[in-house]
Motif scaffolding. Structure first.
Motif, short mmCIF file in Angstrom:
data_model
loop_
_atom_site.label_atom_id
_atom_site.label_comp_id
_atom_site.label_asym_id
_atom_site.label_seq_id
_atom_site.Cartn_x
_atom_site.Cartn_y
_atom_site.Cartn_z
N MET A 27 0.80 -1.22 0.00
CA MET A 27 0.00 0.00 0.00
C MET A 27 0.84 1.27 0.00
N SER A 28 0.20 2.34 -0.46
CA SER A 28 0.78 3.67 -0.32
C SER A 28 0.55 4.16 1.10
N PRO A 29 1.34 5.14 1.56
CA PRO A 29 1.14 5.65 2.91
C PRO A 29 -0.27 6.20 3.13
N GLU A 30 -0.81 6.93 2.15
CA GLU A 30 -2.13 7.52 2.35
C GLU A 30 -3.22 6.46 2.40
N GLN A 31 -3.05 5.39 1.63
CA GLN A 31 -4.04 4.32 1.69
C GLN A 31 -3.98 3.60 3.03
N ALA A 32 -2.77 3.37 3.53
CA ALA A 32 -2.62 2.70 4.83
C ALA A 32 -3.17 3.56 5.96
N ARG A 33 -3.16 4.86 5.80
CA ARG A 33 -3.70 5.76 6.83
C ARG A 33 -5.21 5.92 6.73
N GLY A 34 -5.82 5.28 5.71
CA GLY A 34 -7.26 5.39 5.55
C GLY A 34 -7.69 6.64 4.85
N GLU A 35 -6.79 7.32 4.16
CA GLU A 35 -7.12 8.55 3.45
C GLU A 35 -7.56 8.23 2.02
N ALA A 36 -7.99 9.24 1.31
CA ALA A 36 -8.44 9.05 -0.07
C ALA A 36 -7.29 8.54 -0.93
N THR A 37 -7.61 7.59 -1.82
CA THR A 37 -6.61 7.06 -2.74
C THR A 37 -6.83 7.66 -4.12
N THR A 38 -5.74 7.81 -4.87
CA THR A 38 -5.75 8.40 -6.20
C THR A 38 -4.86 7.56 -7.10
N PRO A 39 -4.79 7.87 -8.39
CA PRO A 39 -3.84 7.14 -9.25
C PRO A 39 -2.42 7.16 -8.70
N ALA A 40 -2.04 8.22 -8.00
CA ALA A 40 -0.70 8.28 -7.42
C ALA A 40 -0.49 7.18 -6.38
N SER A 41 -1.56 6.72 -5.75
CA SER A 41 -1.45 5.62 -4.79
C SER A 41 -1.04 4.34 -5.50
N ASP A 42 -1.64 4.09 -6.65
CA ASP A 42 -1.23 2.93 -7.45
C ASP A 42 0.24 3.03 -7.85
N MET A 43 0.71 4.23 -8.16
CA MET A 43 2.09 4.39 -8.62
C MET A 43 3.07 4.10 -7.48
N TYR A 44 2.69 4.43 -6.25
CA TYR A 44 3.53 4.07 -5.11
C TYR A 44 3.64 2.54 -5.02
N SER A 45 2.49 1.86 -5.13
CA SER A 45 2.50 0.39 -5.10
C SER A 45 3.34 -0.16 -6.24
N PHE A 46 3.27 0.51 -7.40
CA PHE A 46 4.06 0.07 -8.55
C PHE A 46 5.56 0.24 -8.27
#
Length: 718
Positions: free
Chosen positions: A210-229
């Protein structure tokens, strides 16, 4: 893609194994494939169409209105994605008691399973690019995957990557939901490891993707996928994983929510920089998917571009040095040029006046014309051309010359024509010498074999398909006549290695060069010019094979040897600088590569003339470096000029012309003129397929570039 709905026959709630052999509509379940979260996947046969599919079902104890809505949402999202690197949705089946997704059945293995093997870097780069392309397609439709990890990328038997499981994907604009870890980052035994929590069946198993923002329960965006990538790329290319092993669950949660990872530590600087940018804690600092695809394509194509430089530079090294003993005497350019011209004219006059002593005249003329060879003494190429033309005319009309004198003069002048890049004239002289010697001396005479070698060398320089076979015949003859360790045998080994290097048959080329070097180094003092040229050729083979450190060592040794005996502007040093430019380009330093080529090119132009194949090679390489440096205006001015000159000198179907078309294609692509880029790549492929086997790296790379241009016509590579 059309969303298709059909009735699902109600069924009881059996165990997974009991469901094998049951039907859902027209689909017969044949095998359980996987389970995870709140669903299971079965292999099934569509009895209407006779094809094998995958069926995703909610587990019976998990069926609820909320989960059925989620399954329908997954179907709707997948129905909008028609991409070769995304698992295809065939149907959504809706029934009274359960719903199902009918998906493409992907044979193969997960990326996690594939990484247990040693995948070649080129294959890993292809997987990375295709996964990024899938993300780019999803993001262009406003879809965020939210669960990208190794287990959700499948590799088909032909190596294609397929992104799976859009079960937790969301559309942009939806209200942000809590991430998979919301509510589970506390309440766990702090002494339990992340692996133990994962085995317990909780959703925490994807925490480290996960991206940090997703793990914190915040809104996810395409940038969250790029962190995972970025995390996925690190696992693909680095032996150092993003997170330390053996973390307790609360420790892992802290690493993830704070955006802390271990550095990738990858030798490829461009790839390492991309990974670190993707792992940026702030979403705004991460490159988007389309830009990431473009960067991965540039990284993947770099070795092939270097290959093109390396093969061409191998021709420079051998073409200039293999058959000519370079001058080592110290003197000024003017003195050598004037002396060579005066001596050559005196030799021609002596040949006219002293036919009674033809052997003496022959030795004198041959020696002086070898001094006048522009690859050894930097005289005006036009002066040598005039002298050669006069000599060729004299030889053709003088019937008093003996067979031996005529044969040797034709061979010598033909070789110098060849080194001037005047290939048609060289062929006429060399073929005449061979015919004369075969008829008078026989096929096995050493002089006849030498004529065959000189003509085969010309075939190789012109990239004729018969060159390799002819060189092998010469090699067998010289070994038979002279023995396996003769210096003339080493010369053939060297030239044959160049031919094999052009075909990218690197192990064979390396073996021949190592044998040739061993022969020369045992018999000649260190610093012999031809030996150093062979050393540079071997270094190029190492560079092409990815052994960059060994290549660097050989190049540096060769340069040191040449600098010790040659003036700073000698053509041999220009050859060495051109070869070093190849290595620096391979090492990702185009600026140094350009500086080396800027030093080499004026020497080639002065010594050989502006239209010599070697000069044009250096210019073409310079255009490629300018494109890579982003200096497109300069490249656009020089590139068409080089193409026209190469077509004029070498003919429109020479592989070197194909290489220039490839360089121009990269230029046009960077300029955004994709139609022109596609046309240039098509011209390149048409030339290369006539010169190389179909699996040659240059052909494969050109086809990949053409497919990319056709697939993404509007991609901005800047």
């Amino acid at each position: 893609m059309q969303e298709h709905q059909s009735a699902v026959t109600p069924s009881p709630d059996p165990t997974l194994t009991e469901r094998i052999g049951t039907r859902i509509g027209s689909f017969l379940l044949t095998r359980h494939l996987a389970s995870g979260g709140m669903s299971s996947v079965f292999e099934a046969v569509d009895e209407r169409l006779g094809r094998t599919v995958a069926i995703k079902l909610l587990d019976h104890d998990q069926v609820s209105t909320l989960l059925r809505r989620r399954l329908l949402r997954e179907a709707k999202l997948l129905s909008r994605l028609n991409h070769p690197n995304v698992c295809t949705l065939y149907e959504y089946l809706e029934g009274e008691h359960e719903d199902a997704l009918v998906l493409e059945r992907i044979e193969g293995r997960t990326l996690a399973e594939a990484l247990a093997e040693r995948l070649p870097k080129r294959q890993r780069l292809a997987i990375a690019r295709e996964t990024a392309e899938a993300l780019a397609a999803a993001h262009s439709q406003g879809i965020v995957h939210r669960d990208l990890k190794l287990d959700n990328v499948m590799l088909t038997p032909d190596g294609r990557a397929k992104v799976l499981d859009f079960g937790v994907a969301r559309e942009l604009g939806e209200l942000a939901e809590l991430s998979a870890t919301a509510g589970v980052l506390s309440g766990f035994d702090p002494q339990r490891t992340l692996e133990e929590v994962t085995r317990a069946g909780t959703v925490a198993g994807t925490l480290l993707a996960m991206s940090p923002e997703q793990a914190r329960g915040e809104a996810t965006t395409p940038a969250s996928d790029m962190y995972s990538f970025g995390l996925l790329l690190q696992q693909l290319f680095s032996s150092r994983q993003p997170y330390p092993s053996g973390l307790l669950f609360h420790e892992a949660a802290q690493w993830v929510t704070e955006g802390r990872t271990q550095p990738a530590e990858i030798q490829d600087a461009d790839l390492g920089a991309l990974i670190e940018e993707l792992k940026a804690p702030s979403p705004a600092d991460r490159p988007p998917a389309a830009a990431t695809v473009a960067r991965l394509e540039r990284i993947a194509s770099r070795p092939v571009r270097r290959l093109r430089f390396a093969v061409a530079t191998a021709l420079v090294v051998c073409g200039l040095a293999a058959g000519v003993a370079y001058l080592r005497a110290v003197g000024t350019e003017r003195n050598r040029a004037v002396a060579a011209e005066r001596a050559a004219r005196e030799a021609l006059a002596a040949a006219e006046a002293a036919r009674a002593d033809q052997r003496k005249v022959l030795d004198f003329v041959v020696g002086l014309f070898e001094v006048s060879d522009p690859t050894s003494a930097r005289v005006r190429a036009i002066t040598v051309r005039e002298l050669l033309d006069a000599a060729a005319s004299e030889i053709a009309t003088d019937r008093t010359l003996t067979v031996g004198v005529r044969g040797r003069l034709e061979e010598t002048f033909g070789r110098i024509y060849r080194n001037l890049g005047l290939y048609p004239e060289a062929r006429r002289m060399l073929e005449a010498s061979l015919a004369l010697r075969e008829s008078s001396l026989g096929a096995e005479h050493p002089a006849t074999v030498t004529s065959r070698f000189e003509l085969a060398t010309l075939d190789q320089l012109e990239h004729r398909p018969e060159a390799e076979a002819k060189l092998r015949e010469v090699l067998a003859a010289r070994e038979r006549i002279l023995g396996p360790d003769h210096l003339d045998v080493a010369a053939v080994l060297n030239r044959l290695a160049v031919s094999l290097g052009q075909a990218h048959r690197l192990p064979e080329a390396r073996a021949l060069l190592e044998r040739a070097l061993a022969i020369r180094e045992q018999q000649l003092p260190e610093g012999d010019s031809v030996t150093v040229a062979m050393m540079s050729n071997l270094a190029i083979v190492f560079a092409q094979s990815g052994e960059l450190e060994r290549a660097r060592e050989l190049f540096e040794r060769a340069l040191t040897l040449r600098e010790a005996i040659l003036p700073a502007d000698h053509p041999d040093l220009a050859v060495q600088r051109e070869a070093l430019a190849v290595l620096y380009a391979e090492l990702g330093d185009p600026a140094t590569s350009e500086r080396l080529r800027r030093r080499a090119l004026p020497v080639f132009e002065k010594a050989l003339g502006p239209d010599h194949p070697t000069t044009l090679l250096s210019k073409s390489n310079l255009v490629a470096v300018l494109v890579e440096l982003g200096r497109l205006d300069e490249a656009a001015r020089l590139g068409p000029e080089v193409l026209a000159a190469r077509q004029r000198v070498l003919g429109p179907d020479h592989p070197a012309v194909g290489a220039t078309w490839g360089t121009l294609a990269s230029l046009y692509e960077k300029q955004g003129d994709l139609a022109r880029a596609r046309a240039a790549v098509e011209r390149q492929i048409a030339i290369l397929v006539r010169a190389f086997p179909p699996d040659h790296p240059q052909i494969l790379a050109a086809r990949e570039q053409l497919a990319r241009l056709e697939r993404q016509p509007n991609l901005d590579l800047d």
